[in-house]
Design an enzyme around this catalytic site. Sequence first.
Site, PDB file in Angstrom:
ATOM      1  N   PHE A  24       0.829  -1.218   0.000  1.00  0.00           N
ATOM      2  CA  PHE A  24       0.000   0.000   0.000  1.00  0.00           C
ATOM      3  C   PHE A  24       0.867   1.273   0.000  1.00  0.00           C
ATOM      4  O   PHE A  24       0.868   2.053  -0.959  1.00  0.00           O
ATOM      5  CB  PHE A  24      -0.928  -0.071   1.226  1.00  0.00           C
ATOM      6  N   ASP A  44      10.174  -6.473  -3.673  1.00  0.00           N
ATOM      7  CA  ASP A  44       9.051  -7.020  -2.889  1.00  0.00           C
ATOM      8  C   ASP A  44       9.065  -8.532  -3.072  1.00  0.00           C
ATOM      9  O   ASP A  44       9.381  -9.026  -4.158  1.00  0.00           O
ATOM     10  CB  ASP A  44       7.710  -6.440  -3.380  1.00  0.00           C
ATOM     11  N   LEU A  46       6.347 -10.230  -2.690  1.00  0.00           N
ATOM     12  CA  LEU A  46       4.942 -10.542  -2.987  1.00  0.00           C
ATOM     13  C   LEU A  46       4.385 -11.562  -1.990  1.00  0.00           C
ATOM     14  O   LEU A  46       3.800 -12.578  -2.358  1.00  0.00           O
ATOM     15  CB  LEU A  46       4.781 -11.041  -4.437  1.00  0.00           C
ATOM     16  N   ASP A  74      13.567 -11.041  -1.286  1.00  0.00           N
ATOM     17  CA  ASP A  74      13.207 -11.014   0.130  1.00  0.00           C
ATOM     18  C   ASP A  74      14.233 -10.216   0.937  1.00  0.00           C
ATOM     19  O   ASP A  74      15.440 -10.465   0.797  1.00  0.00           O
ATOM     20  CB  ASP A  74      13.164 -12.482   0.610  1.00  0.00           C
ATOM     21  N   TYR A 163       4.146  -7.238  16.950  1.00  0.00           N
ATOM     22  CA  TYR A 163       4.417  -6.322  15.831  1.00  0.00           C
ATOM     23  C   TYR A 163       5.070  -5.038  16.340  1.00  0.00           C
ATOM     24  O   TYR A 163       6.090  -4.584  15.807  1.00  0.00           O
ATOM     25  CB  TYR A 163       3.100  -6.012  15.100  1.00  0.00           C
ATOM     26  N   LYS A 167       8.781  -3.455  15.389  1.00  0.00           N
ATOM     27  CA  LYS A 167       8.996  -2.128  14.770  1.00  0.00           C
ATOM     28  C   LYS A 167       9.886  -1.261  15.655  1.00  0.00           C
ATOM     29  O   LYS A 167      10.672  -0.457  15.164  1.00  0.00           O
ATOM     30  CB  LYS A 167       7.648  -1.426  14.506  1.00  0.00           C
ATOM     31  N   ILE A 204     -11.000   0.592   8.041  1.00  0.00           N
ATOM     32  CA  ILE A 204     -11.690   1.489   7.097  1.00  0.00           C
ATOM     33  C   ILE A 204     -12.032   0.741   5.809  1.00  0.00           C
ATOM     34  O   ILE A 204     -13.119   0.899   5.241  1.00  0.00           O
ATOM     35  CB  ILE A 204     -10.825   2.749   6.816  1.00  0.00           C
TER      36      ILE A 204
HETATM   37  N1  LIG Z   1      -0.622   0.903   6.896  1.00  0.00           N
HETATM   38  C1  LIG Z   1      -0.463   1.397   8.118  1.00  0.00           C
HETATM   39  O1  LIG Z   1      -1.429   1.854   8.755  1.00  0.00           O
HETATM   40  C2  LIG Z   1       0.883   1.432   8.756  1.00  0.00           C
HETATM   41  C3  LIG Z   1       1.008   2.061  10.021  1.00  0.00           C
HETATM   42  C4  LIG Z   1       2.250   2.101  10.636  1.00  0.00           C
HETATM   43  C5  LIG Z   1       3.354   1.562   9.985  1.00  0.00           C
HETATM   44  N2  LIG Z   1       3.227   0.941   8.805  1.00  0.00           N
HETATM   45  C6  LIG Z   1       4.428   0.390   8.176  1.00  0.00           C
HETATM   46  O2  LIG Z   1       4.496   0.888   6.842  1.00  0.00           O
HETATM   47  C7  LIG Z   1       5.106  -0.078   5.986  1.00  0.00           C
HETATM   48  C8  LIG Z   1       4.203  -0.357   4.810  1.00  0.00           C
HETATM   49  O3  LIG Z   1       2.960  -0.857   5.292  1.00  0.00           O
HETATM   50  P1  LIG Z   1       1.728  -1.142   4.334  1.00  0.00           P
HETATM   51  O4  LIG Z   1       0.494  -0.828   5.065  1.00  0.00           O
HETATM   52  O5  LIG Z   1       1.965  -0.555   2.985  1.00  0.00           O
HETATM   53  O6  LIG Z   1       1.821  -2.750   4.258  1.00  0.00           O
HETATM   54  P2  LIG Z   1       1.733  -3.725   3.011  1.00  0.00           P
HETATM   55  O7  LIG Z   1       1.599  -5.082   3.578  1.00  0.00           O
HETATM   56  O8  LIG Z   1       0.711  -3.255   2.053  1.00  0.00           O
HETATM   57  O9  LIG Z   1       3.166  -3.549   2.346  1.00  0.00           O
HETATM   58  C9  LIG Z   1       4.319  -4.223   2.775  1.00  0.00           C
HETATM   59  C10 LIG Z   1       4.958  -4.889   1.562  1.00  0.00           C
HETATM   60  O10 LIG Z   1       6.143  -5.561   2.002  1.00  0.00           O
HETATM   61  C11 LIG Z   1       6.227  -6.792   1.297  1.00  0.00           C
HETATM   62  N3  LIG Z   1       7.023  -7.728   2.090  1.00  0.00           N
HETATM   63  C12 LIG Z   1       6.629  -8.434   3.190  1.00  0.00           C
HETATM   64  N4  LIG Z   1       7.632  -9.213   3.606  1.00  0.00           N
HETATM   65  C13 LIG Z   1       8.676  -8.997   2.769  1.00  0.00           C
HETATM   66  C14 LIG Z   1       9.985  -9.541   2.672  1.00  0.00           C
HETATM   67  N5  LIG Z   1      10.408 -10.455   3.559  1.00  0.00           N
HETATM   68  N6  LIG Z   1      10.795  -9.108   1.686  1.00  0.00           N
HETATM   69  C15 LIG Z   1      10.361  -8.199   0.782  1.00  0.00           C
HETATM   70  N7  LIG Z   1       9.124  -7.660   0.809  1.00  0.00           N
HETATM   71  C16 LIG Z   1       8.292  -8.057   1.786  1.00  0.00           C
HETATM   72  C17 LIG Z   1       4.796  -7.257   1.142  1.00  0.00           C
HETATM   73  O11 LIG Z   1       4.658  -8.193   0.057  1.00  0.00           O
HETATM   74  C18 LIG Z   1       4.071  -5.942   0.901  1.00  0.00           C
HETATM   75  O12 LIG Z   1       3.914  -5.680  -0.480  1.00  0.00           O
HETATM   76  C19 LIG Z   1       5.382  -1.292   6.863  1.00  0.00           C
HETATM   77  O13 LIG Z   1       6.715  -1.206   7.322  1.00  0.00           O
HETATM   78  C20 LIG Z   1       4.427  -1.122   8.027  1.00  0.00           C
HETATM   79  O14 LIG Z   1       4.914  -1.771   9.188  1.00  0.00           O
HETATM   80  C21 LIG Z   1       2.017   0.861   8.169  1.00  0.00           C
END
Ligand SMILES: NC(=O)c1ccc[n+]([C@@H]2O[C@H](COP(=O)([O-])OP(=O)(O)OC[C@H]3O[C@@H](n4cnc5c(N)ncnc54)[C@H](O)[C@@H]3O)[C@@H](O)[C@H]2O)c1
Length: 328
Positions: A24, A44, A46, A74, A163, A167, A204
């Site tokens: 995202f 990614d 995936l 990865d 989690y 982080k 949401i």
């Molecule tokens: N969405 C939120 O509300 C939110 C809030 C706080 C922090 N974050 C952080 O923001 C970042 C992005 O979150 P998001 O919501 O877009 O999540 P998301 O799951 O949509 O995106 C994360 C991406 O990382 C990839 N991924 C997972 N493991 C992997 C690996 N081992 N190697 C390579 N790629 C890998 C997944 O395939 C995915 O496409 C993350 O670090 C998350 O912890 C998100």
Amino acid sequence: MVSGVYEEGVDVMSKIVITGGAGFIGSHIAESCVEDGHELEIIDNLDDYYSLELKKKNIDCALKSGMARFVHGDVTDLDFLRTVIDKDVDYVFHEAAQAGVRISVDNPFKPNNVNVLGTMNVLQVSLEADVERVINASSSSVYGKVEYLPFDEMHPTQPVSPYGVSKLAAEHYCRVFYEVYGLPTVSLRYFTVYGPRMRPDLAISIFTGKMLNDEPITIFGDGSQTRDFTYIDDIVAMNMRLLDTNRADGAVMNIGSGDRISVNDLAKNLKEIIGSSSEISYAETQRGDAKHTLADVGLAKELIGYEPSVGIEEGLERFVAWYKEILE
Ligand SMILES: NC(=O)c1ccc[n+]([C@@H]2O[C@H](COP(=O)([O-])OP(=O)(O)OC[C@H]3O[C@@H](n4cnc5c(N)ncnc54)[C@H](O)[C@@H]3O)[C@@H](O)[C@H]2O)c1
């Protein structure tokens, strides 16, 4: 490019790597990078945590520009990372993670592996490659137990989920790689992010999908828990700003909206916007869920001129409009 004090060290065109760029937030940052004319490598693996179809569509947006390349791999694989993050790379946006509080409660090993080891690998390889800056996606989940609100960055960090622990460890590694090894890093503590292409496991998105079909929705707990929801555009803007300044190197800062809403009010607002007759029921609080989040964004304002620009009502309207559009 931003104006004023943030212009130091501006690169007209840089080579950027985004980990988790099919997700995202990563995919929105990717689009912004190519729009600004940067050369981009999207890493990614995936992961199948949610629909691969959604992730493939996410990447397409940046790939269409011809400025981006997708590399399937990865972040837990150090040798793989060395093949992508090399001396030509200027900046790394590190978004790859096993996101999601609830899945971390069921399986704490996976988030630890991806979020802690993966982040260490990204930092180590970025150090070897002399990257100018690593911008790390952290989370409001590092705060956990509320001692006071809003959370400023001095608030104690007592995560209430695996989690959150992962982080927190990752952002400490970022700071230590800066202080001990001299690799410029910045961690942004995102507060629940929403907007087009948002993760389908977040409230949401779930509520909207069900309400558009007048299906019942379930709120975990009594709905009085509050969240600071941040619109994706503000998250992207602050990531991009960090390409232009070294003023925040070594820092950890909140990126939230600076406002909060209860889950009950969130559901009510969405129902009104959608014109839905969905019934609301309640279920037991989920383990690992924080009671409240609310960001003090003063530090980000001071260091990188952050001003949240999209309030919750406008953000929800925009999200619902996007959701309806993709259904057509
Ligand atoms: N969405 C939120 O509300 C939110 C809030 C706080 C922090 N974050 C952080 O923001 C970042 C992005 O979150 P998001 O919501 O877009 O999540 P998301 O799951 O949509 O995106 C994360 C991406 O990382 C990839 N991924 C997972 N493991 C992997 C690996 N081992 N190697 C390579 N790629 C890998 C997944 O395939 C995915 O496409 C993350 O670090 C998350 O912890 C998100």
